[in-house]
Write an enzyme that holds these catalytic residues in place. Structure first.
Site, PDB file in Angstrom:
ATOM      1  N   ARG A 109       0.831  -1.205   0.000  1.00  0.00           N
ATOM      2  CA  ARG A 109       0.000   0.000   0.000  1.00  0.00           C
ATOM      3  C   ARG A 109       0.857   1.244   0.000  1.00  0.00           C
ATOM      4  O   ARG A 109       2.056   1.208   0.275  1.00  0.00           O
ATOM      5  CB  ARG A 109      -0.923   0.004   1.221  1.00  0.00           C
ATOM      6  CG  ARG A 109      -0.187   0.171   2.533  1.00  0.00           C
ATOM      7  CD  ARG A 109      -1.109   0.595   3.657  1.00  0.00           C
ATOM      8  NE  ARG A 109      -0.445   0.561   4.948  1.00  0.00           N
ATOM      9  CZ  ARG A 109       0.361   1.504   5.416  1.00  0.00           C
ATOM     10  NH1 ARG A 109       0.639   2.564   4.669  1.00  0.00           N
ATOM     11  NH2 ARG A 109       0.914   1.402   6.618  1.00  0.00           N
ATOM     12  N   GLY A 110       0.238   2.371  -0.260  1.00  0.00           N
ATOM     13  CA  GLY A 110       0.923   3.646  -0.127  1.00  0.00           C
ATOM     14  C   GLY A 110       0.927   4.100   1.323  1.00  0.00           C
ATOM     15  O   GLY A 110       0.253   3.535   2.177  1.00  0.00           O
ATOM     16  N   GLY A 111       1.702   5.136   1.620  1.00  0.00           N
ATOM     17  CA  GLY A 111       1.709   5.713   2.957  1.00  0.00           C
ATOM     18  C   GLY A 111       2.827   5.185   3.835  1.00  0.00           C
ATOM     19  O   GLY A 111       3.553   4.263   3.481  1.00  0.00           O
ATOM     20  N   GLU A 112       2.944   5.805   5.007  1.00  0.00           N
ATOM     21  CA  GLU A 112       3.981   5.448   5.962  1.00  0.00           C
ATOM     22  C   GLU A 112       3.424   4.462   6.994  1.00  0.00           C
ATOM     23  O   GLU A 112       2.383   3.852   6.787  1.00  0.00           O
ATOM     24  CB  GLU A 112       4.516   6.724   6.630  1.00  0.00           C
ATOM     25  CG  GLU A 112       5.352   7.594   5.705  1.00  0.00           C
ATOM     26  CD  GLU A 112       6.713   6.985   5.366  1.00  0.00           C
ATOM     27  OE1 GLU A 112       7.142   6.048   6.068  1.00  0.00           O
ATOM     28  OE2 GLU A 112       7.345   7.461   4.399  1.00  0.00           O
ATOM     29  N   THR A 114       1.647   2.760  10.223  1.00  0.00           N
ATOM     30  CA  THR A 114       0.479   3.000  11.054  1.00  0.00           C
ATOM     31  C   THR A 114       0.275   1.806  11.977  1.00  0.00           C
ATOM     32  O   THR A 114       0.938   0.777  11.855  1.00  0.00           O
ATOM     33  CB  THR A 114      -0.784   3.276  10.219  1.00  0.00           C
ATOM     34  OG1 THR A 114      -1.802   3.824  11.072  1.00  0.00           O
ATOM     35  CG2 THR A 114      -1.320   2.005   9.569  1.00  0.00           C
ATOM     36  N   TYR A 115      -0.649   1.978  12.913  1.00  0.00           N
ATOM     37  CA  TYR A 115      -0.984   0.932  13.874  1.00  0.00           C
ATOM     38  C   TYR A 115      -2.415   0.467  13.635  1.00  0.00           C
ATOM     39  O   TYR A 115      -3.305   1.273  13.366  1.00  0.00           O
ATOM     40  CB  TYR A 115      -0.850   1.476  15.301  1.00  0.00           C
ATOM     41  CG  TYR A 115      -1.505   0.611  16.352  1.00  0.00           C
ATOM     42  CD1 TYR A 115      -0.880  -0.545  16.830  1.00  0.00           C
ATOM     43  CD2 TYR A 115      -2.760   0.937  16.872  1.00  0.00           C
ATOM     44  CE1 TYR A 115      -1.485  -1.347  17.784  1.00  0.00           C
ATOM     45  CE2 TYR A 115      -3.370   0.146  17.832  1.00  0.00           C
ATOM     46  CZ  TYR A 115      -2.732  -1.002  18.284  1.00  0.00           C
ATOM     47  OH  TYR A 115      -3.339  -1.793  19.219  1.00  0.00           O
ATOM     48  N   HIS A 116      -2.627  -0.839  13.733  1.00  0.00           N
ATOM     49  CA  HIS A 116      -3.971  -1.410  13.743  1.00  0.00           C
ATOM     50  C   HIS A 116      -4.142  -2.181  15.037  1.00  0.00           C
ATOM     51  O   HIS A 116      -3.201  -2.842  15.506  1.00  0.00           O
ATOM     52  CB  HIS A 116      -4.196  -2.365  12.575  1.00  0.00           C
ATOM     53  CG  HIS A 116      -4.098  -1.722  11.232  1.00  0.00           C
ATOM     54  ND1 HIS A 116      -4.857  -0.631  10.857  1.00  0.00           N
ATOM     55  CD2 HIS A 116      -3.329  -2.030  10.158  1.00  0.00           C
ATOM     56  CE1 HIS A 116      -4.550  -0.298   9.611  1.00  0.00           C
ATOM     57  NE2 HIS A 116      -3.620  -1.128   9.169  1.00  0.00           N
ATOM     58  N   LEU A 191      -9.103   1.820   4.522  1.00  0.00           N
ATOM     59  CA  LEU A 191      -9.138   2.834   5.574  1.00  0.00           C
ATOM     60  C   LEU A 191      -9.262   2.185   6.949  1.00  0.00           C
ATOM     61  O   LEU A 191      -9.742   1.064   7.090  1.00  0.00           O
ATOM     62  CB  LEU A 191     -10.285   3.826   5.341  1.00  0.00           C
ATOM     63  CG  LEU A 191     -11.727   3.321   5.428  1.00  0.00           C
ATOM     64  CD1 LEU A 191     -12.255   3.337   6.861  1.00  0.00           C
ATOM     65  CD2 LEU A 191     -12.639   4.184   4.546  1.00  0.00           C
ATOM     66  N   CYS A 208       1.897   7.718  10.190  1.00  0.00           N
ATOM     67  CA  CYS A 208       1.834   8.226   8.816  1.00  0.00           C
ATOM     68  C   CYS A 208       2.978   9.182   8.494  1.00  0.00           C
ATOM     69  O   CYS A 208       2.899   9.961   7.540  1.00  0.00           O
ATOM     70  CB  CYS A 208       0.475   8.883   8.540  1.00  0.00           C
ATOM     71  SG  CYS A 208      -0.918   7.786   8.835  1.00  0.00           S
TER      72      CYS A 208
END
Length: 272
Positions: A109-112, A114-116, A191, A208
């Site tokens: 995916r794009g982006g930096e 993140t946490y889930h 998202l 991000c």
């Protein structure tokens, strides 16, 4: 209590029978979108990632054969995990990646980073943009629109976009992160909306890659009260009620924004 299940053999366990339909009111003949609704379950990230890629490959193969294929959306939660985009920098990790507090996955995916984690609703739309609009900026703005509508209609929270930054913001806090991949105009990833998420796990990263802004959750914003219209929203809801409301609203607004008729599918053989 959230149920912690492992999904096995996704492809064989997909059922076509619709168990619930959300109609798109503003479109006479909306396209169908199959929905795998696991919002109250913790699905390991690697399982969900593999599932998405399997579905994407199936759909691309169907398109290559000139066959019609419905859109798909998956809704779930993940156990605690950090994910990085294809070009993410380890400079945004506040820990040694070899001794990470949770699993770390570098994805396409794009982006930096993140946490889930629990309390965060993750939506993975797998849709054919040929049937919508072949424009990635349009698609990102539409995903933001879904979340902005959810926060407004379900929680009376006034959210917005920030120029040059993908995602949804309330004041200086990011409440929803968005990261996508598109292959032959087929979308995946998606998202993540912080509803009742434990935000302390974001302290181990620079979410991000943005150092000068914070992270927020629906629950936290309601408790603070600054951005919530108290006259129309009941602030006495517990965590599970907040998740239920956010989940229902996410599907409704996704249906409306993308003019899709949601048909829920059954996923069998959930292993505890």
């Amino acid at each position: 209590m959230l149920h912690h299940h492992h999904l096995s053999d996704f492809n064989r366990n997909r059922a076509s029978k619709s168990i619930k339909i959300i109609n798109s009111k503003n479109h006479k003949n909306p396209r169908k979108c199959e929905c795998f609704d696991l919002y109250d379950q913790l699905v390991p990230y690697k399982k969900a990632w593999s599932w998405q890629k399997t579905i994407v490959n199936e759909k691309i193969a169907m398109i290559d054969r000139n066959q019609e294929c419905p859109d798909t959306v998956i809704l779930l939660q993940h156990p605690p995990v950090y994910t990085m985009g294809t070009g993410s920098s380890e400079d945004y990790l506040n820990f040694d990646i070899k001794n990470a507090p949770f699993d770390v996955y570098r994805t396409e995916r794009g982006g930096e980073v993140t946490y889930h984690g629990p309390g965060q609703l993750v939506m993975y739309p797998i849709i054919n943009l040929r049937n919508h609009k072949m424009d990635l900026h349009w698609y990102l703005r539409k995903l933001e629109e879904v979340v902005i509508r959810v926060l407004s209609s379900a929680f009376s929270i006034n959210a917005s976009r920030l120029d040059g930054l993908t995602g949804v913001w309330v004041g200086n806090k990011k409440v929803a992160a968005i990261g996508i991949r598109v292959s032959k105009w087929m979308t995946f990833h998606g998202l993540a909306l912080n509803v009742t998420t434990d935000l302390t796990h974001f302290n181990s990263i620079v979410p991000c890659g943005i150092r000068n802004r914070g992270v927020g959750s629906v629950k936290g914003l309601i408790e603070e009260g600054e951005h919530v219209n108290r006259d129309v929203f009941d602030d006495k809801l517990d965590d599970l009620q907040l998740l239920d409301i956010a989940h229902e609203s996410l599907l409704k607004e996704f249906s409306e924004v993308f003019q899709l008729q949601i048909e829920k599918q059954t996923v069998f053989k959930l292993e505890c």
